[in-house]
Enzyme design. Structure first.
Site, PDB file in Angstrom:
ATOM      1  N   LYS A 174       0.905  -1.095  -0.159  1.00  9.67           N
ATOM      2  CA  LYS A 174      -0.051  -0.081  -0.077  1.00  9.67           C
ATOM      3  C   LYS A 174       0.770   1.274   0.064  1.00  9.67           C
ATOM      4  CE  LYS A 174      -2.770   3.295   1.325  1.00  9.67           C
ATOM      5  NZ  LYS A 174      -1.986   4.278   1.001  1.00  9.67           N
ATOM      6  N   GLU A 249       8.862   1.186  11.211  1.00  9.82           N
ATOM      7  CA  GLU A 249      10.167   2.059  10.813  1.00  9.82           C
ATOM      8  C   GLU A 249       9.539   3.577  10.913  1.00  9.82           C
ATOM      9  OE1 GLU A 249      13.649   2.210  10.708  1.00  9.82           O
ATOM     10  OE2 GLU A 249      13.338   0.539   9.487  1.00  9.82           O
ATOM     11  N   CYS A 283      13.594  10.229   6.383  1.00  5.62           N
ATOM     12  CA  CYS A 283      13.162  10.017   7.878  1.00  5.62           C
ATOM     13  C   CYS A 283      14.547  10.070   8.473  1.00  5.62           C
ATOM     14  CB  CYS A 283      12.637   8.463   8.145  1.00  5.62           C
ATOM     15  SG  CYS A 283      13.642   7.352   7.030  1.00  5.62           S
ATOM     16  N   GLU A 382       9.924  16.455  14.532  1.00  8.01           N
ATOM     17  CA  GLU A 382      10.163  16.112  13.112  1.00  8.01           C
ATOM     18  C   GLU A 382       9.508  16.977  12.178  1.00  8.01           C
ATOM     19  OE1 GLU A 382       8.900  12.388  11.369  1.00  8.01           O
ATOM     20  OE2 GLU A 382      11.011  12.008  10.732  1.00  8.01           O
TER      21      GLU A 382
END
Ligand code: NAP
Ligand code: MG
Length: 480
Positions: A174, A249, A283, A382
């Site tokens: 997905k 993750e 990331c 973040e």
């Protein structure tokens, strides 16, 4: 896939029509790029059914050598289509074309790496009682589900399916609704390369419906999720209800730690690129710089020159910096910049570019904040944009303490000419990867987070093992 065509899901070796579609946009211009098929939970059922049939119907009994041949053929096919794939990825995500080529090449490299290594994956014979053989087998799970974000669809997509396919699983992938085109094309190329229908399926659409249906589906035996912390937690909870393991993750707030003895000429450009690459939507982006106070002024002026000299434009023109993925992401980043103005000193950037040529796209200028305290919002959260925070330290202990204040623990960069110091940093930093005098890691090195960066296990031989499970067996060699 043609212009303004519908990007369709790919199930059991064929593109399939979904009941509905929604528009997707070019991040560089804000204009519509195509329509994306909006799958339903029934389509997810269909994809899992196809994967399950492909697994039972042959993939699990296909030898490792044959699987490796097919994955190498898949990698060859990606190589033959690298121009097309890079263009698709650059248009869909806005990333500079050069980076999209890197991603296409990485996709092929992941497939080759797991094709090469799967034949070295085997069980063990355990020296137990002498009248029996005690052994382990490494078996695939069956159907694995993979949910990925929009920042590196082709790279992360290949990263997660390659070890799973090599290990003998069949996959349902997905991709994110903001960037699904390259993953659909990869699935088409897999079939073209000879992978049996149903071994790799792609379901498109909304995370809240399609992603949720996949993560809570009892037909899945293992899940791999890459994305944000809150969605990761929801996915793991849904999987836990079916006793399905889910690797997470998640995000990061990774620090580059720059010591005064480092070679600044080589360090500073890499540190700049570690946050400017993919417009900071990585990331493992080097979003925090912790710099020795003795070289702070010099480093800041060098960084400012690089940030201000970075060209901004649409991906296809291969600028230094492309747009963010969406208007929503741009607004989120600009919101953090507003917060930062009240917390720290804005050195450069801090707004959308004023060029009228870029007005339709989702651009943010490369931005540096200095004198950022470790408890500032912009140092803790973040941002996922081209925003670098800078803070200083005066000794090694302070550098480690500042780096480790983060709730995240994905990657750290360390820049020093002192070998013993480098080893102490590797020991003391609470992250999954420490990169010394470089910020690149590679396909072979396991990639895994600590703390709020999750507990994924990607890359390297460890990821291949992680897509298998152990079966133990005992065989008596003497009649009972
Ligand atoms: P996200 O919102 O968590 O989305 C990730 C994926 O989950 C997308 O495919 C999304 O689909 C899907 N999703 C959304 N809601 C869901 C639900 N309720 N159930 C199941 N799936 C659902 O993350 P993002 O905003 O796309 O990506 C940015 C984040 O990903 C950042 O935090 C970044 O650090 C992290 N990230 C981590 C890594 C890594 O390797 N550690 C790599 C890249 C990004 P839709 O797009 O259709 O909503
Ligand atoms: Mg897009």
């Amino acid at each position: 896939m043609n212009d303004q065509q519908t990007v369709r899901a790919f199930i059991d070796g064929h593109p399939i029509d979904a009941a509905d579609t929604f528009p997707i946009y070019d991040p560089g211009t804000g204009t519509q790029l195509a329509e994306l098929a909006e799958c339903t939970p029934a389509d997810v059922d269909r994809a899992i059914g196809a994967a399950s049939a492909a697994f039972a119907g042959g993939w699990q009994r296909t030898s490792a050598a044959r699987r490796a041949e097919l994955l190498n053929a898949f990698a060859d096919t990606i190589g033959e289509h690298r121009d097309e794939l890079a263009l698709i990825e650059s248009r869909d995500t806005g990333k500079p074309l050069r980076q999209a080529y890197v991603d296409a090449d990485f996709a092929a490299r992941y497939l080759r790496y797991y094709a090469n290594t799967v034949e070295a994956l085997f069980g063990e014979v355990i020296p137990a009682a002498t009248d029996r053989m005690t052994l382990t087998l490494r078996e695939p799970f069956g159907v694995t589900g993979h949910i990925i974000p929009w920042n590196y669809p082709m790279g992360i997509g290949a990263r997660t399916i390659a070890p799973s396919l090599a290990a003998g699983n069949c996959c349902v992938l997905k991709p994110a609704e903001d960037a699904s085109m390259s993953c659909v094309r990869l699935a088409e190329l897999a079939v073209q390369a000879g992978l049996p229908a149903g071994v790799l399926n792609v379901v498109t659409g909304r995370g809240v419906t399609v992603g949720a249906a996949l993560s809570g589906h009892p037909g899945i035996s293992r899940l791999a999720f890459t994305g944000s912390v809150p969605v990761g937690i929801a996915v793991a909870q849904a999987a836990a209800a079916n006793l399905v393991p889910a690797d997470l993750e998640l995000g990061g707030k990774s620090a580059n730690i720059l010591f005064g003895d480092a070679d600044l000429d080589s360090a500073v450009p890499v540190i700049a690129q570690s946050i400017l690459q993919n417009a900071g939507q990585t990331c493992s982006a080097g979003s925090r710089l912790l710099v020795d106070s003795r070289v702070h002024a010099d480093v800041l002026s060098r960084l400012t020159a690089i940030f201000e000299g970075t060209t901004i434009g649409v991906g296809a023109e291969d600028p230094g910096l492309g747009p963010l993925i969406s208007a929503k992401q741009r607004d989120r980043v600009l919101g953090y910049i507003e917060t930062g103005r009240g917390e720290a000193e804005l050195i450069t950037g801090g707004s959308a570019p004023d060029s009228p040529d870029l007005a339709g796209g989702y651009f943010v200028r490369p931005t540096i904040f200095d004198a950022v305290a470790s408890d500032a919002t912009i140092a803790r959260e973040e941002i996922f944009g081209p925003v670098l925070t800078v803070g200083t330290f005066t000794d090694d202990d302070e550098a480690v303490a500042l780096a480790n204040t983060s709730d995240y623990g994905l990657v750290a960069g360390v820049w020093t000419a002192n070998g013993a110091r480098a080893m102490r940093m590797i020991r003391d930093l609470e992250v999954g990867q420490v990169l010394v005098n470089t910020y690149s890691n590679g396909v072979e090195l396991p990639f895994s987070g600590r703390k709020r960066s999750g507990y994924g296990l990607e890359k390297g031989f460890e990821a291949l093992r992680a897509f298998t499970r152990t079966k133990g067996a005992v065989v008596m060699m003497q009649a009972a």
